[in-house]
Design a protein around this motif. Structure first.
Motif, PDB file in Angstrom:
ATOM      1  N   LYS A  99      17.154   4.951  11.926  1.00  0.00           N
ATOM      2  CA  LYS A  99      17.775   4.932  10.676  1.00  0.00           C
ATOM      3  C   LYS A  99      16.751   4.555   9.625  1.00  0.00           C
ATOM      4  N   THR A 100      15.492   3.954  10.006  1.00  0.00           N
ATOM      5  CA  THR A 100      14.687   3.550   8.860  1.00  0.00           C
ATOM      6  C   THR A 100      13.928   4.840   8.276  1.00  0.00           C
ATOM      7  N   LYS A 101      14.133   5.804   9.130  1.00  0.00           N
ATOM      8  CA  LYS A 101      13.243   7.104   8.474  1.00  0.00           C
ATOM      9  C   LYS A 101      14.318   8.186   7.891  1.00  0.00           C
ATOM     10  N   THR A 102      15.701   7.739   7.588  1.00  0.00           N
ATOM     11  CA  THR A 102      16.730   8.624   7.003  1.00  0.00           C
ATOM     12  C   THR A 102      16.541   8.789   5.541  1.00  0.00           C
ATOM     13  N   GLU A 103      17.082   9.783   4.857  1.00  0.00           N
ATOM     14  CA  GLU A 103      16.955   9.933   3.676  1.00  0.00           C
ATOM     15  C   GLU A 103      18.282  10.419   2.984  1.00  0.00           C
ATOM     16  N   ILE A 104      18.729  10.217   1.780  1.00  0.00           N
ATOM     17  CA  ILE A 104      19.774  10.394   1.384  1.00  0.00           C
ATOM     18  C   ILE A 104      19.810  11.695   0.299  1.00  0.00           C
ATOM     19  N   PHE A 105      20.660  12.625   0.587  1.00  0.00           N
ATOM     20  CA  PHE A 105      20.931  13.819  -0.268  1.00  0.00           C
ATOM     21  C   PHE A 105      22.209  13.685  -0.969  1.00  0.00           C
ATOM     22  N   LYS A 106      22.040  13.685  -2.386  1.00  0.00           N
ATOM     23  CA  LYS A 106      23.204  13.606  -3.132  1.00  0.00           C
ATOM     24  C   LYS A 106      23.529  15.107  -3.602  1.00  0.00           C
ATOM     25  N   LEU A 107      24.552  15.463  -3.499  1.00  0.00           N
ATOM     26  CA  LEU A 107      25.255  16.847  -4.006  1.00  0.00           C
ATOM     27  C   LEU A 107      25.343  16.747  -5.554  1.00  0.00           C
ATOM     28  N   GLY A 108      24.878  17.634  -6.250  1.00  0.00           N
ATOM     29  CA  GLY A 108      24.627  17.570  -7.634  1.00  0.00           C
ATOM     30  C   GLY A 108      25.487  16.858  -8.556  1.00  0.00           C
ATOM     31  N   LYS A 109      26.815  17.172  -8.233  1.00  0.00           N
ATOM     32  CA  LYS A 109      27.601  16.803  -9.345  1.00  0.00           C
ATOM     33  C   LYS A 109      29.007  16.332  -8.805  1.00  0.00           C
ATOM     34  N   GLY A 164      27.541  12.064  -0.904  1.00  0.00           N
ATOM     35  CA  GLY A 164      26.036  11.817  -0.544  1.00  0.00           C
ATOM     36  C   GLY A 164      25.928  12.163   1.120  1.00  0.00           C
ATOM     37  N   LEU A 165      24.718  12.821   1.628  1.00  0.00           N
ATOM     38  CA  LEU A 165      24.523  12.957   2.784  1.00  0.00           C
ATOM     39  C   LEU A 165      23.646  12.172   3.546  1.00  0.00           C
ATOM     40  N   GLU A 166      23.609  11.480   4.200  1.00  0.00           N
ATOM     41  CA  GLU A 166      22.554  10.784   4.963  1.00  0.00           C
ATOM     42  C   GLU A 166      21.948  11.823   5.963  1.00  0.00           C
ATOM     43  N   ILE A 167      20.583  12.174   5.852  1.00  0.00           N
ATOM     44  CA  ILE A 167      19.766  13.271   6.683  1.00  0.00           C
ATOM     45  C   ILE A 167      19.090  12.635   7.406  1.00  0.00           C
ATOM     46  N   SER A 168      18.471  13.074   8.572  1.00  0.00           N
ATOM     47  CA  SER A 168      17.631  12.599   9.758  1.00  0.00           C
ATOM     48  C   SER A 168      16.037  12.663   9.156  1.00  0.00           C
ATOM     49  N   ASN A 169      15.650  13.274   7.866  1.00  0.00           N
ATOM     50  CA  ASN A 169      14.204  13.167   7.960  1.00  0.00           C
ATOM     51  C   ASN A 169      13.825  13.938   6.491  1.00  0.00           C
ATOM     52  N   LYS A 170      12.599  13.764   5.966  1.00  0.00           N
ATOM     53  CA  LYS A 170      12.418  14.283   4.746  1.00  0.00           C
ATOM     54  C   LYS A 170      12.416  16.040   4.793  1.00  0.00           C
ATOM     55  N   VAL A 214      23.269  12.819   9.311  1.00  0.00           N
ATOM     56  CA  VAL A 214      23.676  11.753  10.211  1.00  0.00           C
ATOM     57  C   VAL A 214      24.984  11.017   9.687  1.00  0.00           C
ATOM     58  N   ASP A 215      25.422  11.036   8.556  1.00  0.00           N
ATOM     59  CA  ASP A 215      26.367  10.430   7.840  1.00  0.00           C
ATOM     60  C   ASP A 215      26.969  11.159   6.586  1.00  0.00           C
ATOM     61  N   VAL A 216      28.262  11.098   6.399  1.00  0.00           N
ATOM     62  CA  VAL A 216      28.710  11.655   5.038  1.00  0.00           C
ATOM     63  C   VAL A 216      29.090  10.397   4.324  1.00  0.00           C
ATOM     64  N   LEU A 217      28.636  10.329   3.029  1.00  0.00           N
ATOM     65  CA  LEU A 217      28.906   8.870   2.119  1.00  0.00           C
ATOM     66  C   LEU A 217      29.680   9.457   1.046  1.00  0.00           C
ATOM     67  N   PHE A 218      30.818   9.032   0.837  1.00  0.00           N
ATOM     68  CA  PHE A 218      31.625   9.352  -0.312  1.00  0.00           C
ATOM     69  C   PHE A 218      31.453   8.062  -1.339  1.00  0.00           C
TER      70      PHE A 218
END
Length: 163
Positions: free
Chosen positions: A57-67, A88-94, A151-155
């Protein structure tokens, strides 16, 4: 009972109690590690177990859908709503971050399709079903990713507006 027999019984009892304590503390640790890794098991089912990916979890990244997404939702009574959501989507790596940017329209379509297929009542049920919804979105997106996993879906926003 002799003194040596009494000592032997006490030592054996301590050993048995220690073994039981160790067994239950190890079982608890194993199940909590599985839960942290996102493993879901259903006892008594013959379904094949899904491969579990353990993520640091210390190496995850967050990807936010554009709009913000605006999705038409209908209640079981036939009333119409607009669901306004930011995902937003928490993803496993860069490395996955680059792939997510490439697939952003497809990801938005997956989220839109899943959410629009639900009724107002299904989407307003609290925590347990929200986690099922998140797992469904996560699973569908992970089906087409090659370089890591969601890894996770963030609303960030999840608001209904009646129309």
């Amino acid at each position: 009972m002799s003194k040596s027999t009494l000592i032997l019984v006490i030592v054996l009892n301590i050993a048995v109690i220690g073994g039981v304590v160790y067994y239950f503390s190890s079982a608890k640790h194993t199940s909590s590690a599985s839960a942290e890794a996102g493993e879901v098991t259903e006892e008594g089912t013959d379904a094949p177990k899904e491969e579990v990916m353990v993520v640091d979890k210390t190496k995850t990244e967050i990807f936010k859908l554009g709009k913000k997404m605006q999705i038409n939702i209908i209640s079981e009574a036939g009333r119409n709503y607009i669901l306004v959501t930011e995902v937003g989507l928490e993803i496993s790596n860069k490395k996955t971050l680059e792939e997510m940017t490439k697939f952003e329209p497809k990801i938005a379509d997956v989220v839109n399709t899943i959410l629009s297929g639900k009724t107002y009542e299904e989407l307003t049920i609290k925590d347990r079903d929200r986690s099922l919804l998140k797992n469904d979105i996560k699973s569908k997106i992970n089906d087409f990713l090659n370089n890591g996993k969601v890894v996770d879906v963030l609303f960030q926003t999840f608001v209904f507006q009646p129309i």
